[in-house]
Design a protein around this motif. Structure first.
Motif, PDB file in Angstrom:
ATOM      1  N   THR A 103      21.267 -22.520  -5.401  1.00 21.72           N
ATOM      2  CA  THR A 103      20.928 -21.600  -4.408  1.00 21.72           C
ATOM      3  C   THR A 103      19.469 -20.623  -5.250  1.00 21.72           C
ATOM      4  N   GLY A 104      19.330 -19.503  -4.437  1.00 23.05           N
ATOM      5  CA  GLY A 104      18.112 -18.788  -4.993  1.00 23.05           C
ATOM      6  C   GLY A 104      17.309 -18.549  -4.084  1.00 23.05           C
ATOM      7  N   VAL A 105      16.992 -17.281  -4.774  1.00 27.19           N
ATOM      8  CA  VAL A 105      16.179 -15.890  -3.326  1.00 27.19           C
ATOM      9  C   VAL A 105      14.667 -15.749  -3.886  1.00 27.19           C
ATOM     10  N   VAL A 106      14.028 -15.606  -2.947  1.00 29.28           N
ATOM     11  CA  VAL A 106      12.948 -15.248  -2.302  1.00 29.28           C
ATOM     12  C   VAL A 106      12.365 -14.409  -1.674  1.00 29.28           C
ATOM     13  N   SER A 107      11.981 -13.265  -2.455  1.00 26.28           N
ATOM     14  CA  SER A 107      11.826 -11.986  -2.031  1.00 26.28           C
ATOM     15  C   SER A 107      10.415 -11.566  -2.173  1.00 26.28           C
ATOM     16  N   ASN A 108       9.773 -10.856  -1.333  1.00 23.14           N
ATOM     17  CA  ASN A 108       9.105  -9.524  -1.425  1.00 23.14           C
ATOM     18  C   ASN A 108       9.642  -8.383  -1.047  1.00 23.14           C
ATOM     19  N   GLN A 109       9.001  -7.557  -2.624  1.00 27.30           N
ATOM     20  CA  GLN A 109       9.270  -6.366  -2.704  1.00 27.30           C
ATOM     21  C   GLN A 109       8.323  -5.670  -3.122  1.00 27.30           C
ATOM     22  N   SER A 110       7.699  -4.885  -1.744  1.00 29.65           N
ATOM     23  CA  SER A 110       6.015  -4.814  -1.711  1.00 29.65           C
ATOM     24  C   SER A 110       6.255  -2.967  -2.539  1.00 29.65           C
ATOM     25  N   GLY A 111       7.450  -2.822  -1.944  1.00 30.96           N
ATOM     26  CA  GLY A 111       7.748  -1.221  -2.673  1.00 30.96           C
ATOM     27  C   GLY A 111       7.492  -0.852  -3.767  1.00 30.96           C
ATOM     28  N   ILE A 112       7.673  -2.056  -4.524  1.00 28.78           N
ATOM     29  CA  ILE A 112       7.331  -1.284  -6.197  1.00 28.78           C
ATOM     30  C   ILE A 112       6.064  -1.684  -6.130  1.00 28.78           C
ATOM     31  N   GLY A 113       5.283  -2.259  -5.658  1.00 33.70           N
ATOM     32  CA  GLY A 113       3.604  -1.877  -5.837  1.00 33.70           C
ATOM     33  C   GLY A 113       3.307  -0.650  -5.288  1.00 33.70           C
ATOM     34  N   ARG A 114       3.533  -0.536  -3.925  1.00 31.64           N
ATOM     35  CA  ARG A 114       3.508   1.048  -3.434  1.00 31.64           C
ATOM     36  C   ARG A 114       3.802   2.214  -4.007  1.00 31.64           C
ATOM     37  N   GLY A 115       4.463   2.123  -4.924  1.00 33.77           N
ATOM     38  CA  GLY A 115       5.343   3.637  -5.305  1.00 33.77           C
ATOM     39  C   GLY A 115       6.991   3.590  -5.150  1.00 33.77           C
ATOM     40  N   LEU A 116       7.207   2.934  -4.202  1.00 33.80           N
ATOM     41  CA  LEU A 116       8.384   3.345  -3.736  1.00 33.80           C
ATOM     42  C   LEU A 116       9.732   3.323  -4.188  1.00 33.80           C
ATOM     43  N   VAL A 117      10.096   1.866  -5.042  1.00 32.24           N
ATOM     44  CA  VAL A 117      11.042   2.064  -5.148  1.00 32.24           C
ATOM     45  C   VAL A 117      10.514   1.203  -7.234  1.00 32.24           C
ATOM     46  N   THR A 118      11.105   1.564  -8.308  1.00 37.08           N
ATOM     47  CA  THR A 118      10.683   1.279  -9.749  1.00 37.08           C
ATOM     48  C   THR A 118      11.413  -0.715  -9.755  1.00 37.08           C
ATOM     49  N   GLU A 119      10.849  -1.017 -10.543  1.00 33.76           N
ATOM     50  CA  GLU A 119      11.326  -2.685 -11.293  1.00 33.76           C
ATOM     51  C   GLU A 119      13.028  -2.654 -10.958  1.00 33.76           C
ATOM     52  N   ALA A 120      13.390  -1.348 -11.864  1.00 32.08           N
ATOM     53  CA  ALA A 120      14.642  -1.348 -12.598  1.00 32.08           C
ATOM     54  C   ALA A 120      15.169  -1.514 -11.454  1.00 32.08           C
ATOM     55  N   GLN A 121      15.418  -0.341  -9.744  1.00 35.66           N
ATOM     56  CA  GLN A 121      16.006  -0.207  -9.208  1.00 35.66           C
ATOM     57  C   GLN A 121      15.989  -1.316  -8.058  1.00 35.66           C
ATOM     58  N   VAL A 122      15.359  -2.190  -7.806  1.00 34.46           N
ATOM     59  CA  VAL A 122      15.637  -3.281  -7.251  1.00 34.46           C
ATOM     60  C   VAL A 122      15.898  -4.482  -8.037  1.00 34.46           C
ATOM     61  N   TRP A 145      16.174 -15.735  -9.160  1.00 33.17           N
ATOM     62  CA  TRP A 145      15.231 -14.396  -8.014  1.00 33.17           C
ATOM     63  C   TRP A 145      13.949 -14.942  -8.300  1.00 33.17           C
ATOM     64  N   GLN A 146      13.185 -14.838  -7.252  1.00 32.38           N
ATOM     65  CA  GLN A 146      12.459 -14.039  -7.129  1.00 32.38           C
ATOM     66  C   GLN A 146      11.942 -13.380  -6.543  1.00 32.38           C
ATOM     67  N   ILE A 147      10.676 -12.827  -6.849  1.00 23.28           N
ATOM     68  CA  ILE A 147      10.607 -11.911  -6.660  1.00 23.28           C
ATOM     69  C   ILE A 147       9.082 -11.185  -6.453  1.00 23.28           C
ATOM     70  N   CYS A 148       8.102 -11.081  -5.465  1.00 20.72           N
ATOM     71  CA  CYS A 148       6.990 -10.360  -5.230  1.00 20.72           C
ATOM     72  C   CYS A 148       6.955  -8.855  -4.949  1.00 20.72           C
ATOM     73  N   PRO A 149       6.133  -8.776  -6.791  1.00 16.70           N
ATOM     74  CA  PRO A 149       6.450  -6.591  -6.112  1.00 16.70           C
ATOM     75  C   PRO A 149       5.583  -6.564  -6.037  1.00 16.70           C
ATOM     76  N   HIS A 150       4.148  -7.553  -5.665  1.00 20.09           N
ATOM     77  CA  HIS A 150       2.534  -6.489  -4.999  1.00 20.09           C
ATOM     78  C   HIS A 150       2.867  -5.467  -4.434  1.00 20.09           C
ATOM     79  N   HIS A 151       2.084  -4.981  -4.339  1.00 25.00           N
ATOM     80  CA  HIS A 151       1.548  -4.220  -2.366  1.00 25.00           C
ATOM     81  C   HIS A 151       0.569  -5.207  -2.410  1.00 25.00           C
ATOM     82  N   PRO A 152       1.008  -5.394  -0.615  1.00 24.35           N
ATOM     83  CA  PRO A 152       0.233  -6.090   0.345  1.00 24.35           C
ATOM     84  C   PRO A 152      -1.281  -6.434  -0.085  1.00 24.35           C
TER      85      PRO A 152
END
Length: 171
Positions: free
Chosen positions: A49-68, A85-92
């Protein structure tokens, strides 16, 4: 193992846990109905099992990588360990290769789990999850929620009313 698939990848927000937009607070993590049981059953069958998740809040400055990372740790406390865990931290607007609907997260997860994309199912709640799976050569299953658009449901090759039904569809 006679399973058709070797691994199941899940979107995080709206699929494994209730969607709290740009959540940086582990105390706000709440599993979707049936998530614990579905994951327990998959792991008992030997599927990765794995997780693939867009986390644009990092790129938007709304959450930090540490919070995610803290939220993801809470997800694992509640639902058990994931193989990747595969996370995309980028802004759209960054145009990266990892942000769903691009295939980057799915391909990276397949590499991390040492599985071929054609033997992987991707379960998500929006069209970008379906498109990323298809672009990577994986099998998509859409589990719609209140935020899923009608056109996303209509164009998805496979839909299921909940996680249990999604997994029963592929096993």
């Amino acid at each position: 193992m006679d399973e058709l698939f070797d691994a199941v990848l899940f979107d995080r927000d709206g699929t494994l846990i209730r969607d709290v937009p740009y959540n940086g607070d582990p105390d706000r993590v709440s599993p979707m109905p049936g998530a614990r049981e579905v994951l327990r059953d998959l792991r008992a069958r030997g599927l990765r099992t794995g997780v693939v998740s867009n986390q644009s809040g990092i790129g938007r400055g709304l959450v930090t990588e540490a919070q995610v990372t803290a939220v993801n740790a809470r997800v694992e406390e509640l639902l058990g360990p994931f193989g990747t865990w595969q996370i995309c931290p980028h802004h759209p607007d960054e145009g990266c290769a990892c942000r769903k609907p691009a295939p980057g997260l799915v391909l990276a997860a397949c590499e991390a789990l040492d599985v071929r994309p054609g033997r992987v199912v991707v379960v998500g709640d929006i069209g970008a999850d379906v498109e990323a799976a298809q672009a990577a050569g994986a099998v998509p299953v859409l589990v719609p929620t209140a935020v899923t658009r009608r056109d996303e449901v209509d164009s998805a090759p496979r839909t299921a009313p909940d996680l249990r039904a999604a997994i029963e569809m592929i096993l």
